[in-house]
Design a protein around this motif. Structure first.
Motif, PDB file in Angstrom:
ATOM      1  N   GLY A 173       0.778  -1.221   0.000  1.00  0.00           N
ATOM      2  CA  GLY A 173       0.000   0.000   0.000  1.00  0.00           C
ATOM      3  C   GLY A 173       0.811   1.272   0.000  1.00  0.00           C
ATOM      4  N   GLU A 174       1.864   1.330  -0.805  1.00  0.00           N
ATOM      5  CA  GLU A 174       2.692   2.525  -0.916  1.00  0.00           C
ATOM      6  C   GLU A 174       2.479   3.162  -2.292  1.00  0.00           C
ATOM      7  OE1 GLU A 174       4.457   3.946   1.422  1.00  0.00           O
ATOM      8  OE2 GLU A 174       4.285   2.428   2.985  1.00  0.00           O
ATOM      9  N   GLY A 175       3.513   3.824  -2.845  1.00  0.00           N
ATOM     10  CA  GLY A 175       3.288   4.503  -4.103  1.00  0.00           C
ATOM     11  C   GLY A 175       4.547   4.983  -4.784  1.00  0.00           C
ATOM     12  N   GLY A 176       4.457   6.147  -5.450  1.00  0.00           N
ATOM     13  CA  GLY A 176       5.509   6.615  -6.331  1.00  0.00           C
ATOM     14  C   GLY A 176       6.682   7.271  -5.623  1.00  0.00           C
ATOM     15  N   ILE A 177       6.500   8.500  -5.123  1.00  0.00           N
ATOM     16  CA  ILE A 177       7.571   9.225  -4.434  1.00  0.00           C
ATOM     17  C   ILE A 177       7.101   9.550  -3.032  1.00  0.00           C
ATOM     18  CG2 ILE A 177       8.984  11.318  -4.384  1.00  0.00           C
ATOM     19  CD1 ILE A 177       8.774  11.448  -7.409  1.00  0.00           C
ATOM     20  N   ILE A 178       7.872   9.137  -2.030  1.00  0.00           N
ATOM     21  CA  ILE A 178       7.549   9.436  -0.646  1.00  0.00           C
ATOM     22  C   ILE A 178       8.661  10.294  -0.057  1.00  0.00           C
ATOM     23  CG2 ILE A 178       8.477   7.204   0.148  1.00  0.00           C
ATOM     24  CD1 ILE A 178       6.317   7.361   2.398  1.00  0.00           C
ATOM     25  N   TRP A 179       8.270  11.476   0.423  1.00  0.00           N
ATOM     26  CA  TRP A 179       9.180  12.493   0.945  1.00  0.00           C
ATOM     27  C   TRP A 179       8.951  12.540   2.444  1.00  0.00           C
ATOM     28  CZ3 TRP A 179       8.881  18.023  -1.604  1.00  0.00           C
ATOM     29  CH2 TRP A 179       9.842  18.864  -1.038  1.00  0.00           C
ATOM     30  N   ARG A 204       1.271  18.814   2.336  1.00  0.00           N
ATOM     31  CA  ARG A 204       0.689  19.691   3.343  1.00  0.00           C
ATOM     32  C   ARG A 204       1.162  21.136   3.196  1.00  0.00           C
ATOM     33  NH1 ARG A 204       1.216  15.944   8.840  1.00  0.00           N
ATOM     34  NH2 ARG A 204      -0.201  14.280   8.164  1.00  0.00           N
ATOM     35  N   GLN A 205       2.453  21.335   2.935  1.00  0.00           N
ATOM     36  CA  GLN A 205       2.998  22.690   2.953  1.00  0.00           C
ATOM     37  C   GLN A 205       3.837  23.034   1.727  1.00  0.00           C
ATOM     38  OE1 GLN A 205       4.212  24.004   7.110  1.00  0.00           O
ATOM     39  NE2 GLN A 205       4.280  21.783   7.382  1.00  0.00           N
ATOM     40  N   VAL A 206       4.351  22.062   1.017  1.00  0.00           N
ATOM     41  CA  VAL A 206       5.180  22.346  -0.148  1.00  0.00           C
ATOM     42  C   VAL A 206       4.290  22.720  -1.324  1.00  0.00           C
ATOM     43  CG1 VAL A 206       6.812  21.372  -1.801  1.00  0.00           C
ATOM     44  CG2 VAL A 206       7.012  20.803   0.614  1.00  0.00           C
ATOM     45  N   LYS A 218       6.144  16.200   5.877  1.00  0.00           N
ATOM     46  CA  LYS A 218       6.817  17.043   6.864  1.00  0.00           C
ATOM     47  C   LYS A 218       7.500  18.262   6.271  1.00  0.00           C
ATOM     48  CE  LYS A 218       7.811  13.152   9.961  1.00  0.00           C
ATOM     49  NZ  LYS A 218       8.886  12.390  10.659  1.00  0.00           N
ATOM     50  N   ALA A 219       7.860  18.206   5.003  1.00  0.00           N
ATOM     51  CA  ALA A 219       8.632  19.288   4.398  1.00  0.00           C
ATOM     52  C   ALA A 219       7.825  20.580   4.329  1.00  0.00           C
ATOM     53  CB  ALA A 219       9.087  18.885   3.000  1.00  0.00           C
ATOM     54  N   LYS A 220       8.523  21.705   4.526  1.00  0.00           N
ATOM     55  CA  LYS A 220       7.904  23.021   4.453  1.00  0.00           C
ATOM     56  C   LYS A 220       8.429  23.838   3.273  1.00  0.00           C
ATOM     57  CE  LYS A 220       7.260  23.266   9.467  1.00  0.00           C
ATOM     58  NZ  LYS A 220       7.538  24.053  10.704  1.00  0.00           N
TER      59      LYS A 220
END
Length: 334
Positions: A228-234, A281-283, A259-261
């Motif tokens: 249950g994952e995917g393409g790019i996880i940051w 969320r923030q990028v 988490k990245a801002k």
């Protein structure tokens, strides 16, 4: 010890060298400089070294080895905890100011490996020394239990490009960090581009990387279906530039940044994702092209893994600079 422009060359002659062992290690390069291990020594043989059966490492460059080139090897069928190619040295051996300089790993074929195809560098918390001038290019990895290409502590001049990975991470259920086609690990930066990842637990994973690492022109297909994952996880807070990637048929997400801002997610194509195409969320995420079905993007021949754009694709001229979105803008060559 070789010299600049005159490396010690270790190669095959008169045919293919076969190393099959049940030992921990098949072949090591220790405490060496300006050395090349190459399987190009016999005409008509693509991989002049055939290495198999090891339980930990197929080829291990270690103990101060630097200015090293490793190419045209076939490494396969390891034990359950085997890794194809390792490269690292330790602070405890060489001192805190030592740097591993210049490594070029290219045109190798690694398959049926228990854990990673390549594990390059060790994190600082593992006691590893930094790497400067690392290039990993034109390698092929298939059927690896955990990762295809994992890099840690490559703090300057890291360049990972034109590699292929298929069927990766099928044993990754017991780890939160494994199972990716590409892992950009601790203190690692540089440019990661023009790589193809098919059927990996995660396509690309960013893990405590340097800020402003660039990830572009990669093709990620059918990733995430192991758990249950995917393409790019940051995963982390450090900034990154993720642009002009094509991500097709992911299980849970196309791109996720929790988490990245700072950084950017732009000019990507994300299509036929069972979860969220882009979760950030923030990028800032802009000028990305998303669709629920592969056919909506009008790729040239997706059934033959040709994800270039037809002239009437909605991704044409959809990028932030007026060019094409995705991994092959303006008919960029593979």
């Amino acid at each position: 010890r070789g010299a600049p422009g005159a490396p010690i060359v270790i190669t095959n002659k008169g045919g293919q060298v076969k190393i099959k062992t049940g030992n921990w290690l098949a072949l090591s390069i220790d405490n060496s400089k300006y050395v090349r291990l190459t399987g190009t020594g016999a005409p008509g043989i693509q991989y002049g070294f055939d290495i198999s059966g090891f339980t930990n490492s197929g080829v291990y460059a270690r103990e101060g080895t630097e200015y090293v080139e490793i190419d045209h090897l076939e490494i396969h069928h390891s034990g359950d905890t085997g890794t194809g190619i390792r490269l690292n040295s330790f602070v405890s051996e060489l001192g805190k100011n030592w740097i591993l300089d210049d490594a070029y790993i290219h045109h190798n074929y690694l398959h049926d490996i228990g854990l990673e195809a390549m594990y390059i560098g060790k994190a600082s918390w593992q006691g590893g020394t930094p790497l400067h001038g690392l290039e990993i290019a034109y390698n092929r990895a298939e059927r690896c239990g955990w990762d295809a290409y994992q890099v840690r502590h490559a703090t300057k001049g890291c360049h990972v490009h034109h590699n292929y990975a298929k069927d990766i991470g099928q044993k990754a259920g017991g780890t939160t960090q494994g199972g990716a086609g590409l892992i950009i690990g601790e203190n690692t930066g540089g440019w990661w581009h023009d790589n193809v990842v098919i059927n990996a637990d995660r396509g690309i994973q960013l893990l405590e990387h340097q800020k402003d690492v660039e990830i572009s022109f990669n093709l990620l297909i059918h990733c995430g279906y192991t758990r249950g994952e995917g393409g790019i996880i940051w995963f982390t807070k450090n900034s990154a530039r993720i642009h002009h990637n094509t991500i097709v048929d992911s299980d849970d997400y196309g791109i996720t940044a929790s988490k990245a801002k700072q950084g950017s997610i732009q000019d990507n194509i994300v299509v036929q994702t069972r979860g969220t195409h882009i979760r950030s969320r923030q990028v800032p995420a802009h000028h990305n092209v998303t669709a629920s079905r592969v056919g909506d993007l009008r790729f040239v021949a997706p059934g033959q893994t040709d994800y270039r754009l037809q002239s009437n694709s909605p991704a044409r001229r959809a990028a932030s600079d007026g060019g094409d979105a995705g991994a092959f803008p303006n008919e960029r060559s593979r």
